[in-house]
Design a protein around this motif. Sequence first.
Motif, mmCIF file in Angstrom:
data_model
loop_
_atom_site.group_PDB
_atom_site.id
_atom_site.type_symbol
_atom_site.label_atom_id
_atom_site.label_comp_id
_atom_site.label_asym_id
_atom_site.label_seq_id
_atom_site.Cartn_x
_atom_site.Cartn_y
_atom_site.Cartn_z
ATOM 1 N N ASP A 52 -37.216 -5.646 -36.285
ATOM 2 C CA ASP A 52 -35.932 -4.971 -36.471
ATOM 3 C C ASP A 52 -35.528 -4.266 -35.178
ATOM 4 O O ASP A 52 -36.265 -4.237 -34.200
ATOM 5 N N GLN A 53 -34.349 -3.718 -35.193
ATOM 6 C CA GLN A 53 -33.774 -3.111 -33.991
ATOM 7 C C GLN A 53 -34.668 -2.015 -33.427
ATOM 8 O O GLN A 53 -34.902 -1.964 -32.219
ATOM 9 N N SER A 54 -35.184 -1.142 -34.270
ATOM 10 C CA SER A 54 -36.021 -0.040 -33.768
ATOM 11 C C SER A 54 -37.316 -0.564 -33.148
ATOM 12 O O SER A 54 -37.792 -0.004 -32.155
ATOM 13 N N ALA A 103 -38.366 -0.027 -29.267
ATOM 14 C CA ALA A 103 -39.692 0.529 -28.958
ATOM 15 C C ALA A 103 -40.450 -0.377 -27.992
ATOM 16 O O ALA A 103 -41.128 0.108 -27.077
ATOM 17 N N LEU A 104 -40.332 -1.696 -28.169
ATOM 18 C CA LEU A 104 -40.993 -2.629 -27.258
ATOM 19 C C LEU A 104 -40.455 -2.461 -25.847
ATOM 20 O O LEU A 104 -41.220 -2.357 -24.883
ATOM 21 N N ILE A 105 -39.153 -2.396 -25.705
ATOM 22 C CA ILE A 105 -38.551 -2.244 -24.379
ATOM 23 C C ILE A 105 -38.945 -0.905 -23.764
ATOM 24 O O ILE A 105 -39.244 -0.820 -22.576
ATOM 25 N N LYS A 106 -38.985 0.144 -24.570
ATOM 26 C CA LYS A 106 -39.380 1.462 -24.064
ATOM 27 C C LYS A 106 -40.838 1.488 -23.611
ATOM 28 O O LYS A 106 -41.221 2.325 -22.806
ATOM 29 N N SER A 107 -41.659 0.560 -24.104
ATOM 30 C CA SER A 107 -43.079 0.564 -23.752
ATOM 31 C C SER A 107 -43.325 0.122 -22.307
ATOM 32 O O SER A 107 -44.401 0.347 -21.772
ATOM 33 N N TYR A 108 -42.333 -0.498 -21.678
ATOM 34 C CA TYR A 108 -42.462 -0.878 -20.277
ATOM 35 C C TYR A 108 -42.101 0.317 -19.400
ATOM 36 O O TYR A 108 -41.231 1.111 -19.732
ATOM 37 N N ASN A 109 -42.764 0.431 -18.256
ATOM 38 C CA ASN A 109 -42.580 1.603 -17.393
ATOM 39 C C ASN A 109 -41.182 1.718 -16.819
ATOM 40 O O ASN A 109 -40.568 2.766 -16.860
ATOM 41 N N LYS A 110 -40.683 0.647 -16.236
ATOM 42 C CA LYS A 110 -39.381 0.722 -15.591
ATOM 43 C C LYS A 110 -38.636 -0.587 -15.829
ATOM 44 O O LYS A 110 -39.103 -1.648 -15.435
ATOM 45 N N ALA A 156 -31.157 4.816 -25.957
ATOM 46 C CA ALA A 156 -32.559 5.225 -25.887
ATOM 47 C C ALA A 156 -33.049 5.378 -24.453
ATOM 48 O O ALA A 156 -33.892 6.229 -24.174
ATOM 49 N N MET A 157 -32.523 4.551 -23.541
ATOM 50 C CA MET A 157 -33.109 4.497 -22.204
ATOM 51 C C MET A 157 -32.098 4.628 -21.072
ATOM 52 O O MET A 157 -32.474 4.654 -19.909
ATOM 53 N N LYS A 158 -30.829 4.645 -21.377
ATOM 54 C CA LYS A 158 -29.761 4.740 -20.371
ATOM 55 C C LYS A 158 -29.794 3.590 -19.369
ATOM 56 O O LYS A 158 -29.442 3.752 -18.210
#
Length: 83
Positions: A18-20, A24-31, A55-57
């Motif tokens: 799902d979207q969340s 969360a997967l994308i946020k798990s990468y550093n940059k 979430a990450m700008k």
Amino acid sequence: RQKKATVLCTEEFSSHADQSELVALIKSYNKIDTVLLNHGQNEQSQKLGESIYNAMKIKDIGIVDGKTAFKIGPYGLIKTFQI
């Protein structure tokens, strides 16, 4: 010119995430500077792109729709043309 890019590809998530879970997967990468979304209906991809941005700008989020070509230039994501 020298090209500098790291392309990461993963098959660690279900196509039914799902979207969340995807955010969360994308946020798990550093940059991450650029995200290209290439799956799902356009409206759902737009909503996912907005969630990623909130979430990450990350400003360079492209929706691959089969009509728009993208390239990554020295200053970020560039839409090159629409069919």
